[in-house]
Design a protein around this motif. Sequence first.
Motif, mmCIF file in Angstrom:
data_model
loop_
_atom_site.group_PDB
_atom_site.id
_atom_site.type_symbol
_atom_site.label_atom_id
_atom_site.label_comp_id
_atom_site.label_asym_id
_atom_site.label_seq_id
_atom_site.Cartn_x
_atom_site.Cartn_y
_atom_site.Cartn_z
ATOM 1 N N LYS A 1 0.862 -1.159 -0.003
ATOM 2 C CA LYS A 1 0.005 -0.068 0.169
ATOM 3 C C LYS A 1 0.760 1.328 -0.082
ATOM 4 O O LYS A 1 0.484 2.327 -0.693
ATOM 5 C CB LYS A 1 -0.937 -0.067 1.229
ATOM 6 C CG LYS A 1 -1.932 -1.044 1.057
ATOM 7 C CD LYS A 1 -2.910 -0.855 -0.084
ATOM 8 C CE LYS A 1 -4.222 -1.698 -0.157
ATOM 9 N NZ LYS A 1 -5.202 -1.372 -1.237
ATOM 10 N N ALA A 2 2.045 1.156 0.635
ATOM 11 C CA ALA A 2 2.832 2.346 0.997
ATOM 12 C C ALA A 2 3.206 2.577 -0.599
ATOM 13 O O ALA A 2 3.275 4.095 -0.990
ATOM 14 C CB ALA A 2 4.083 2.226 1.518
ATOM 15 N N ASP A 3 3.622 1.854 -1.717
ATOM 16 C CA ASP A 3 4.037 2.215 -2.809
ATOM 17 C C ASP A 3 2.999 3.025 -3.710
ATOM 18 O O ASP A 3 3.256 3.841 -4.563
ATOM 19 C CB ASP A 3 4.498 0.799 -3.632
ATOM 20 C CG ASP A 3 5.701 0.026 -2.913
ATOM 21 O OD1 ASP A 3 6.513 0.827 -2.287
ATOM 22 O OD2 ASP A 3 5.973 -0.959 -3.475
ATOM 23 N N LYS A 4 1.833 2.529 -3.436
ATOM 24 C CA LYS A 4 0.504 3.261 -4.131
ATOM 25 C C LYS A 4 0.221 4.482 -3.365
ATOM 26 O O LYS A 4 -0.758 4.901 -4.259
ATOM 27 C CB LYS A 4 -0.459 2.137 -4.394
ATOM 28 C CG LYS A 4 -0.243 0.774 -4.805
ATOM 29 C CD LYS A 4 -1.324 -0.173 -4.929
ATOM 30 C CE LYS A 4 -0.959 -1.431 -5.451
ATOM 31 N NZ LYS A 4 -1.980 -2.502 -5.627
ATOM 32 N N ASN A 5 0.618 4.677 -2.472
ATOM 33 C CA ASN A 5 0.123 6.074 -1.599
ATOM 34 C C ASN A 5 1.145 7.000 -1.571
ATOM 35 O O ASN A 5 0.982 7.668 -0.411
ATOM 36 C CB ASN A 5 -0.637 5.400 -0.364
ATOM 37 C CG ASN A 5 -2.097 4.589 -0.646
ATOM 38 O OD1 ASN A 5 -3.123 5.243 -0.734
ATOM 39 N ND2 ASN A 5 -1.965 3.170 -0.617
ATOM 40 N N GLY A 6 2.117 7.145 -2.154
ATOM 41 C CA GLY A 6 2.980 8.233 -1.992
ATOM 42 C C GLY A 6 4.031 8.208 -0.887
ATOM 43 O O GLY A 6 4.616 9.257 -0.417
ATOM 44 N N PHE A 7 4.222 7.067 -0.189
ATOM 45 C CA PHE A 7 5.192 7.000 0.813
ATOM 46 C C PHE A 7 5.803 5.743 0.764
ATOM 47 O O PHE A 7 5.486 4.592 0.314
ATOM 48 C CB PHE A 7 4.446 7.180 2.157
ATOM 49 C CG PHE A 7 3.602 6.132 2.667
ATOM 50 C CD1 PHE A 7 4.117 5.298 3.523
ATOM 51 C CD2 PHE A 7 2.020 6.269 2.365
ATOM 52 C CE1 PHE A 7 3.272 3.902 3.954
ATOM 53 C CE2 PHE A 7 1.455 5.270 2.799
ATOM 54 C CZ PHE A 7 1.990 4.217 3.528
ATOM 55 N N ALA A 8 7.136 5.775 1.657
ATOM 56 C CA ALA A 8 7.964 4.381 1.858
ATOM 57 C C ALA A 8 8.239 4.270 3.211
ATOM 58 O O ALA A 8 8.265 5.420 4.035
ATOM 59 C CB ALA A 8 9.144 4.661 0.957
ATOM 60 N N ILE A 9 8.438 3.055 3.740
ATOM 61 C CA ILE A 9 8.460 2.866 5.086
ATOM 62 C C ILE A 9 9.894 3.066 5.280
ATOM 63 O O ILE A 9 10.895 2.695 4.629
ATOM 64 C CB ILE A 9 8.177 1.508 5.646
ATOM 65 C CG1 ILE A 9 6.686 1.021 5.091
ATOM 66 C CG2 ILE A 9 8.612 1.305 7.090
ATOM 67 C CD1 ILE A 9 5.812 2.013 6.134
ATOM 68 N N VAL A 10 10.416 3.913 6.458
ATOM 69 C CA VAL A 10 11.720 4.129 6.583
ATOM 70 C C VAL A 10 12.564 3.001 7.231
ATOM 71 O O VAL A 10 11.911 2.038 7.931
ATOM 72 C CB VAL A 10 11.922 5.254 7.634
ATOM 73 C CG1 VAL A 10 13.072 5.363 8.036
ATOM 74 C CG2 VAL A 10 11.360 6.497 7.169
#
Length: 227
Positions: free
Chosen positions: A136-145
């Motif tokens: 979901k991160a990839d599709k929602n404009g963020f990446a897990i640190v």
Amino acid sequence: MYLSRVEVDTNNRAKIKDLTHLGAYHNWVEQSFPDEIAANQRTRHLWRIDQLGGKKYLLVLSENQPDKERLEHYGVAGTAMVKSYDQFLDRIQTGQVFQFRLVANPTYAVTKAGETKHQIFPHVTVEQQRGWLMKKADKNGFAIVTNPAVDTDDGIFSPLAFDIVDRQYQILHRNKNKSGRQVKLSQVTFEGLLQVTDADVFRNALTHGIGREKAFGMGMMTVIPEG
């Protein structure tokens, strides 16, 4: 957009006796916008329940301001707070790092051979649920640190800076459920650090929610700047 919060009056059992399932909370949120009801123009309302410092809070994100009196219907008098969220959203930039909290309903779809309709199933293991958020991160404009690499007995690894802090099933009575049975929805709470990779897409995720069952307390992510 407006971000609102009210403390649930958990000490008044007579007052909150109706809050036995997610549908009752959904109705509380919807009734907090009487102008929308009167105009028959309902907008999206993201919401969730948070436990902070031994107290229970209803958090709501909405396009319009809720009626504070209605918002306190099941809440502690005088605890309703409503503030504009637009300035915060406008300041979000690609590359920023935030602490985040997300309450979501991690699921996957299965389509049987020869059929066009698909069935929805919950992810049940921690590994599956963590993997769901990564996708979901990839599709929602963020990446897990990712944390700095550390030495372990097995070598060097780079653990992701997020965790699952709560997992449970919540009860929902759907009015449209012809069988009349109650439904159990998987609810998972994620917390950690993220970095914005696309500010516009990320703002859309914050205001529209992530995943399924947004009307029933899922999908709402809140963030605060790291440091």
